[in-house]
Motif scaffolding. Structure first.
Motif, PDB file in Angstrom:
ATOM      1  N   SER A  66       0.814  -1.059   0.154  1.00  0.00           N
ATOM      2  CA  SER A  66      -0.132   0.458  -0.547  1.00  0.00           C
ATOM      3  C   SER A  66       0.838   1.306   0.182  1.00  0.00           C
ATOM      4  O   SER A  66       0.031   2.391   0.378  1.00  0.00           O
ATOM      5  N   GLY A  67       2.680   1.125  -0.233  1.00  0.00           N
ATOM      6  CA  GLY A  67       3.337   1.888  -0.214  1.00  0.00           C
ATOM      7  C   GLY A  67       3.141   2.941   0.361  1.00  0.00           C
ATOM      8  O   GLY A  67       3.941   3.769   0.446  1.00  0.00           O
ATOM      9  N   ARG A  68       3.256   2.737   1.702  1.00  0.00           N
ATOM     10  CA  ARG A  68       3.007   3.200   3.534  1.00  0.00           C
ATOM     11  C   ARG A  68       4.998   3.297   4.419  1.00  0.00           C
ATOM     12  O   ARG A  68       4.726   3.447   5.624  1.00  0.00           O
ATOM     13  N   THR A  69       5.304   1.964   3.491  1.00  0.00           N
ATOM     14  CA  THR A  69       7.074   1.868   4.314  1.00  0.00           C
ATOM     15  C   THR A  69       7.989   1.899   2.787  1.00  0.00           C
ATOM     16  O   THR A  69       7.288   1.637   2.063  1.00  0.00           O
ATOM     17  N   ILE A  70       8.756   2.554   3.200  1.00  0.00           N
ATOM     18  CA  ILE A  70      10.413   2.105   2.250  1.00  0.00           C
ATOM     19  C   ILE A  70      11.281   1.294   2.806  1.00  0.00           C
ATOM     20  O   ILE A  70      12.401   1.906   2.374  1.00  0.00           O
ATOM     21  N   CYS A  71      11.303   0.523   3.794  1.00  0.00           N
ATOM     22  CA  CYS A  71      12.113  -0.102   4.440  1.00  0.00           C
ATOM     23  C   CYS A  71      11.584  -1.704   4.361  1.00  0.00           C
ATOM     24  O   CYS A  71      10.980  -1.773   4.231  1.00  0.00           O
ATOM     25  N   THR A  72      13.079  -1.689   5.547  1.00  0.00           N
ATOM     26  CA  THR A  72      12.887  -3.565   5.194  1.00  0.00           C
ATOM     27  C   THR A  72      11.975  -4.193   6.583  1.00  0.00           C
ATOM     28  O   THR A  72      11.789  -3.154   7.535  1.00  0.00           O
TER      29      THR A  72
ATOM     30  N   HIS B 109      -5.808   7.723  -6.950  1.00  0.00           N
ATOM     31  CA  HIS B 109      -6.639   6.452  -7.029  1.00  0.00           C
ATOM     32  C   HIS B 109      -5.496   6.606  -8.833  1.00  0.00           C
ATOM     33  O   HIS B 109      -5.562   5.189  -9.183  1.00  0.00           O
ATOM     34  N   LEU B 110      -5.273   7.023  -9.667  1.00  0.00           N
ATOM     35  CA  LEU B 110      -4.558   6.781 -10.639  1.00  0.00           C
ATOM     36  C   LEU B 110      -3.357   5.659 -10.210  1.00  0.00           C
ATOM     37  O   LEU B 110      -3.084   5.256 -10.655  1.00  0.00           O
ATOM     38  N   TRP B 111      -2.696   6.224  -9.199  1.00  0.00           N
ATOM     39  CA  TRP B 111      -0.755   5.789  -8.459  1.00  0.00           C
ATOM     40  C   TRP B 111      -1.557   4.159  -8.240  1.00  0.00           C
ATOM     41  O   TRP B 111      -1.034   3.505  -8.645  1.00  0.00           O
ATOM     42  N   PHE B 112      -2.400   4.137  -7.738  1.00  0.00           N
ATOM     43  CA  PHE B 112      -2.567   2.358  -7.219  1.00  0.00           C
ATOM     44  C   PHE B 112      -3.265   1.579  -8.232  1.00  0.00           C
ATOM     45  O   PHE B 112      -3.378   0.432  -8.124  1.00  0.00           O
ATOM     46  N   THR B 113      -4.078   2.657  -9.510  1.00  0.00           N
ATOM     47  CA  THR B 113      -4.767   1.630 -10.453  1.00  0.00           C
ATOM     48  C   THR B 113      -3.646   1.557 -11.772  1.00  0.00           C
ATOM     49  O   THR B 113      -3.914   0.434 -12.264  1.00  0.00           O
ATOM     50  N   ARG B 114      -2.366   2.484 -11.580  1.00  0.00           N
ATOM     51  CA  ARG B 114      -1.888   2.794 -12.895  1.00  0.00           C
ATOM     52  C   ARG B 114      -0.120   1.668 -12.593  1.00  0.00           C
ATOM     53  O   ARG B 114       0.192   1.562 -13.749  1.00  0.00           O
ATOM     54  N   VAL B 115       0.260   2.228 -11.257  1.00  0.00           N
ATOM     55  CA  VAL B 115       1.187   2.342 -11.161  1.00  0.00           C
ATOM     56  C   VAL B 115       2.435   1.700  -9.873  1.00  0.00           C
ATOM     57  O   VAL B 115       2.607   0.066 -10.494  1.00  0.00           O
ATOM     58  N   ASN B 116       1.531   1.925  -8.804  1.00  0.00           N
ATOM     59  CA  ASN B 116       1.676   0.845  -7.531  1.00  0.00           C
ATOM     60  C   ASN B 116       1.885  -0.658  -7.881  1.00  0.00           C
ATOM     61  O   ASN B 116       2.675  -1.528  -7.209  1.00  0.00           O
TER      62      ASN B 116
END
Length: 314
Positions: free
Chosen positions: A136-142, A259-266
């Motif tokens: 869901s894009g909510r972390t950038i770490c291990t 919406h565009l980020w999660f339907t097209r990129v993420n």
């Protein structure tokens, strides 16, 4: 017409099968459930919802959950208006279990409510939450970094003290605990237990309509974390208009970008059917630590959880 509020709440824990429980109960003709998690009773809790907070010109922007805030209460009530004629109305907000502010607020607003909590092997739950945060894009770490930078991962697997508080406030007769492993092993028996607890008729659980939350994982953790770094400002707006309570010209644009980020990129890298295995050293640490945090849980539930949860000793 008077506002209709929940008769029951699915209060957590996250990543323990609550979405599937919601999906099944929502098929019952006597039960109504809003589609989304609502989080009315803890939206202002910075421990359970750090991503509900914003800053503008140095000012802290947050949700106003005071009882006298009629506007936010109206937004909450509106979630249940479509189900006003049904015998049972519920909601699920999976952070209520470990929120310090939610239990008393729930009691004050809904003194007769019944509460359903789902628990899972705490180590497996923590790992599942981490991957949900990655996707869901909510972390950038291990995961190893997330254990000490995202407090909700450990807090969400700390069941005992929070469950005891609900027992103390509501009484054990109005709290139902469902174990994820039992739910997986026998959907029908688990759902029968829940509908009996809610005081409604039993329902047939069909295999094709019993599991909602099919999920995929990134084929490259490094690549997904890089995407998350790029998109984190867009992702941060996910809860920017929670309960539809904020206004302004930028609200619609931010929602469209999200919406565009999660339907097209993420989702580009989300192709794998399972995540990589946890490091054994990390598993050993979490098994010991989370057993200590939940010491006495087996006694509270009257169940030998060590026989159900490998590595657990509590």
């Amino acid at each position: 017409m008077a506002n209709r509020f929940p008769d029951f709440i699915i209060g957590g824990a996250p990543k323990c099968g609550t979405t599937s429980l919601h999906f099944i109960l929502n098929q019952h003709p006597a039960i109504g459930l809003p589609d989304e998690e609502i989080h009315y009773f803890d939206a202002d809790d910075p421990v359970t919802h750090p991503d509900f907070f914003f800053h503008k010109d140095g000012e802290l922007i947050h949700y106003d959950n005071r009882a006298e805030n009629g506007e936010l209460l109206s937004h909450y009530a509106a979630c249940f208006a479509p189900f006003a004629d049904l015998p049972l109305v519920g909601e699920d907000s999976t952070t209520y279990l470990f929120s310090e502010v939610a239990p008393v607020r729930i009691r004050d607003r809904l003194p007769e409510v019944r509460l359903v909590f789902m628990l899972r092997n705490p180590v497996a739950r923590a790992y599942s939450q981490y991957w949900h945060m990655v996707k869901s894009g909510r972390t950038i770490c291990t995961f190893e970094q997330a254990i000490h930078t995202h407090l909700a991962i450990i807090l969400g697997s700390t069941y005992l003290p929070h469950l005891k508080r609900y027992y103390d406030i509501f009484g054990s007769d109005r709290v139902k605990v469902v174990l994820f492993e039992d739910f997986i092993a026998n959907n029908q028996a688990a759902i029968d237990g829940v509908t009996d607890f809610l005081g409604t008729s039993r329902m047939e659980v069909r295999d094709e309509a019993s599991w909602f939350n099919k999920t995929y994982y990134p084929t490259s953790l490094t690549g997904q974390l890089a995407l998350n770094r790029v998109g984190r400002k867009v992702v941060a707006w996910r809860y920017g208009n929670h309960l539809g309570s904020r206004r302004g010209p930028g609200v619609g644009l931010r929602q469209k970008l999200h919406h565009l980020w999660f339907t097209r990129v993420n989702k580009i890298l989300l192709k794998a059917e399972r995540p990589p295995p946890m490091r054994e050293s990390t598993r050993d640490y979490l098994s010991d630590h989370l057993s200590r945090r939940n010491d006495g849980l087996s006694e509270l539930l009257g169940r030998d959880l060590a026989a159900l949860w490998p590595g657990f000793d509590g």
